[in-house]
Design a protein around this motif. Structure first.
Motif, mmCIF file in Angstrom:
data_model
loop_
_atom_site.group_PDB
_atom_site.id
_atom_site.type_symbol
_atom_site.label_atom_id
_atom_site.label_comp_id
_atom_site.label_asym_id
_atom_site.label_seq_id
_atom_site.Cartn_x
_atom_site.Cartn_y
_atom_site.Cartn_z
ATOM 1 N N TYR A 334 0.837 -1.200 0.000
ATOM 2 C CA TYR A 334 0.000 0.000 0.000
ATOM 3 C C TYR A 334 0.871 1.248 0.000
ATOM 4 C CZ TYR A 334 -3.357 3.488 1.659
ATOM 5 O OH TYR A 334 -4.137 4.610 1.797
ATOM 6 N N GLN A 335 0.648 2.107 -0.981
ATOM 7 C CA GLN A 335 1.328 3.400 -1.032
ATOM 8 C C GLN A 335 0.449 4.413 -0.306
ATOM 9 O OE1 GLN A 335 4.431 3.582 -2.316
ATOM 10 N NE2 GLN A 335 4.266 1.399 -2.796
ATOM 11 N N SER A 336 0.798 4.720 0.911
ATOM 12 C CA SER A 336 -0.068 5.533 1.762
ATOM 13 C C SER A 336 -0.260 6.941 1.206
ATOM 14 C CB SER A 336 0.527 5.616 3.171
ATOM 15 O OG SER A 336 -0.268 6.442 3.981
ATOM 16 N N VAL A 337 -1.523 7.382 1.192
ATOM 17 C CA VAL A 337 -1.860 8.758 0.806
ATOM 18 C C VAL A 337 -2.649 9.430 1.927
ATOM 19 C CG1 VAL A 337 -1.850 8.283 -1.673
ATOM 20 C CG2 VAL A 337 -3.948 7.903 -0.369
ATOM 21 N N GLU A 338 -2.566 8.878 3.123
ATOM 22 C CA GLU A 338 -3.387 9.361 4.238
ATOM 23 C C GLU A 338 -2.894 10.677 4.815
ATOM 24 O OE1 GLU A 338 -2.951 5.935 6.605
ATOM 25 O OE2 GLU A 338 -4.734 4.929 5.805
ATOM 26 N N ASN A 339 -1.676 11.106 4.455
ATOM 27 C CA ASN A 339 -1.144 12.358 4.977
ATOM 28 C C ASN A 339 -1.420 13.535 4.052
ATOM 29 O OD1 ASN A 339 -0.056 11.206 7.337
ATOM 30 N ND2 ASN A 339 1.785 10.574 6.253
ATOM 31 N N TYR A 340 -2.261 13.323 3.046
ATOM 32 C CA TYR A 340 -2.652 14.410 2.142
ATOM 33 C C TYR A 340 -4.046 14.886 2.517
ATOM 34 C CZ TYR A 340 1.327 13.189 -0.818
ATOM 35 O OH TYR A 340 2.594 12.955 -1.296
ATOM 36 N N ASP A 341 -4.288 16.180 2.311
ATOM 37 C CA ASP A 341 -5.617 16.736 2.592
ATOM 38 C C ASP A 341 -6.621 16.361 1.509
ATOM 39 O OD1 ASP A 341 -5.072 18.603 4.999
ATOM 40 O OD2 ASP A 341 -3.504 19.141 3.570
ATOM 41 N N LYS A 342 -6.178 16.278 0.266
ATOM 42 C CA LYS A 342 -7.060 15.967 -0.858
ATOM 43 C C LYS A 342 -6.423 14.872 -1.704
ATOM 44 C CE LYS A 342 -6.612 20.259 -1.718
ATOM 45 N NZ LYS A 342 -6.566 21.585 -2.367
ATOM 46 N N CYS A 369 -10.928 8.826 12.327
ATOM 47 C CA CYS A 369 -9.999 9.919 12.668
ATOM 48 C C CYS A 369 -8.541 9.460 12.642
ATOM 49 C CB CYS A 369 -10.333 10.498 14.038
ATOM 50 S SG CYS A 369 -11.994 11.198 14.148
ATOM 51 N N LYS A 370 -8.200 8.595 11.673
ATOM 52 C CA LYS A 370 -6.834 8.113 11.532
ATOM 53 C C LYS A 370 -6.145 8.668 10.294
ATOM 54 C CE LYS A 370 -7.771 3.709 13.849
ATOM 55 N NZ LYS A 370 -7.781 2.219 13.697
#
Length: 479
Positions: A334-342, A369-370
């Motif tokens: 998994y290439q995480s994109v959870e630290n982006y706002d959009k 909320c993660k």
């Protein structure tokens, strides 16, 4: 002179690395982000050689690695070369050295996938260039030895094997019968390594060590792979595979597999599927085909299969509803994109399968909320209007889990839409239905992709990432 050179090069390298490390530590976070963005844009994402289908595009980073690899091998062959016999010896030794990374394994490589975390495209590109250089080095070594001295039978056989590997690996040949190519390639590689053991003189310790490492790595990789395959499929006859066909000019099917040994499925993971009972060319039990995991529900995983030529066509033609299957996987990370706002997802046709699970994961993380994400947008270009049925059920589920209304989608269809240029796909009889219609639309109007991305980035404050999975030629036709 050689001793002085050997001392200066490591000293200069260590000093340069120390200076770079100190400069990086002194930079601000904003400067580091800008440098990282520039490096990713220029090296990682810029394509310098766009290849045809079934072959990987080459980015700037990949091209530089290939150039460095070729330069290193060429320098090792020609630097301070004394005579043609010396060239043959060097080519033979370089062949042994390059066999070590080459024999790490094929596309089901656990070492590359789990430890080095290389993508399938990156590893395939590396494997192909390693193979090409090995074939060239072996041919030069054998031909020069044949010219300067009498060649033995084993040398003639080795030259034939190397030539066969090189010819069969040409893209126009391997694309004709890729499944036949995979099995033939594996058999020729094993025959090659076997004859090399007879060919190499055991007093040449360096060559024997390299050959032993290559053989050991290949054996270990396949032992681990086979053990995991047995663990995942203790009784393949009891695996349940159900088909749900979507009829129309562009046909697809949902294939749901009940895993006997479930794992935590991550977005972007894919599996290789084998259908032993599928009588395609009487060899269904040895054919494996990769599919991305589009959805997961408990111990069930679902993949979307579009009907094309070859295996998928035979699968649809069999008209079965349940099959025995062997699942090899998972592969990929998994290439995480959870630290982006959009987060903006873009896909065309069957490419939607790679985004569904990622959107589901982001929505769940946001509700818990993660995740930092505050806006998720999906843009889907259809090649035919029938393709909308492929993922409509999954999109409905995504909307139902969107508790905070952060998910929007736009489906671009070819042809004319019966109820107007732009209508809602979803007509739930619930409160706020008009809001759902505004956030999930379908239209046949053309789209300027660059303009759309720019507008998305301006809608809300924060950083944005665009996850693109589409055919550039098809995309250009939409602009």
């Amino acid at each position: 002179m050689d001793l002085l050179f050997t001392y200066i090069v490591p000293l200069a390298s260590v000093t340069a690395l120390f200076i770079c490390w100190r400069l990086w530590a002194l930079m601000s976070i904003t400067t580091k982000s800008k440098i990282a963005f520039f490096i990713r844009k220029v090296l990682v994402y810029t394509v310098v050689i766009r290849r045809r289908s079934t072959s990987s595009d080459t980015t700037t980073y990949g091209a530089l690695n290939i150039l460095l690899f070729l330069t290193a091998n060429l320098t090792a062959c020609l630097f301070k070369l004394s005579d043609i016999r010396h060239l043959a010896e060097r080519c033979g030794m370089l062949l042994m050295i390059n066999l070590v990374p080459l024999f790490l394994g094929g596309r089901t490589n656990l070492f590359i996938d789990r430890i080095l975390r290389l993508s399938l495209d990156d590893y395939t590109l590396m494997h192909r260039w390693l193979g090409r250089v090995c074939v060239l080095l072996g041919l030069v070594h054998g031909i020069v030895n044949s010219v300067t001295s009498s060649s033995s039978t084993s040398e003639t056989i080795l030259l034939s094997i190397l030539a066969s590997l090189g010819v069969l690996s040409f893209i126009y040949i391997r694309r004709l019968k890729y499944e036949v190519f995979i099995k033939t390639h594996l058999m020729l590689a094993l025959v090659l390594i076997g004859f090399l053991w007879f060919h190499v003189c055991f007093y040449k310790s360096k060559a024997v060590i390299c050959l032993g490492i290559a053989t050991g790595l290949w054996s270990l990789q396949h032992i681990v792979w086979f053990a995991r395959l047995i663990y995942r499929n203790p009784t393949p006859s009891t695996s349940n595979v159900a088909f749900r066909h979507h009829q129309g000019p562009a046909q697809a099917a949902e294939l749901t597999i009940q895993l006997e040994k479930p794992w935590d499925v991550s977005p972007g993971q894919y599996v290789y599927l084998t259908f032993p009972s599928l009588a395609r060319n009487r060899a269904g039990f040895i054919q494996t085909h990769p599919y991305v995991v589009a959805w997961v529900d408990g111990s069930d995983i679902t993949v979307l299969i579009q009907r094309l030529k070859g295996f998928s066509d035979a699968l649809f033609a069999s008209k079965g509803s349940r099959y025995r299957t062997v699942v090899d996987g998972p592969y990929g990370s998994y290439q995480s994109v959870e630290n982006y706002d959009k987060v903006l997802f873009m896909a065309s046709g069957i490419g939607i399968a790679a985004h569904l699970l990622a959107i589901k994961h982001l929505l769940a993380s946001h509700n818990d909320c993660k995740a930092r994400v505050r806006r998720i947008t999906l843009v889907w270009f259809l090649e035919t209007t029938e393709q909308e049925m492929w993922a409509q059920g999954f999109l409905d589920k995504l909307i139902e889990t969107d508790d905070r209304d952060i998910f929007t989608s736009a489906t671009f269809t070819p042809g004319v839409i019966a109820n107007g240029d732009s209508v809602a796909r979803y007509t739930y009889d619930i409160n706020g239905a008009s809001s759902i219609r505004r956030r999930h639309i379908r239209t046949n109007k053309p789209l300027d992709v660059s303009w759309y991305i720019e507008q998305e980035s301006k809608l809300e404050a924060g950083n944005m990432i665009c996850v693109d999975l589409q055919d550039s030629k098809k995309l250009s036709g939409m602009v």
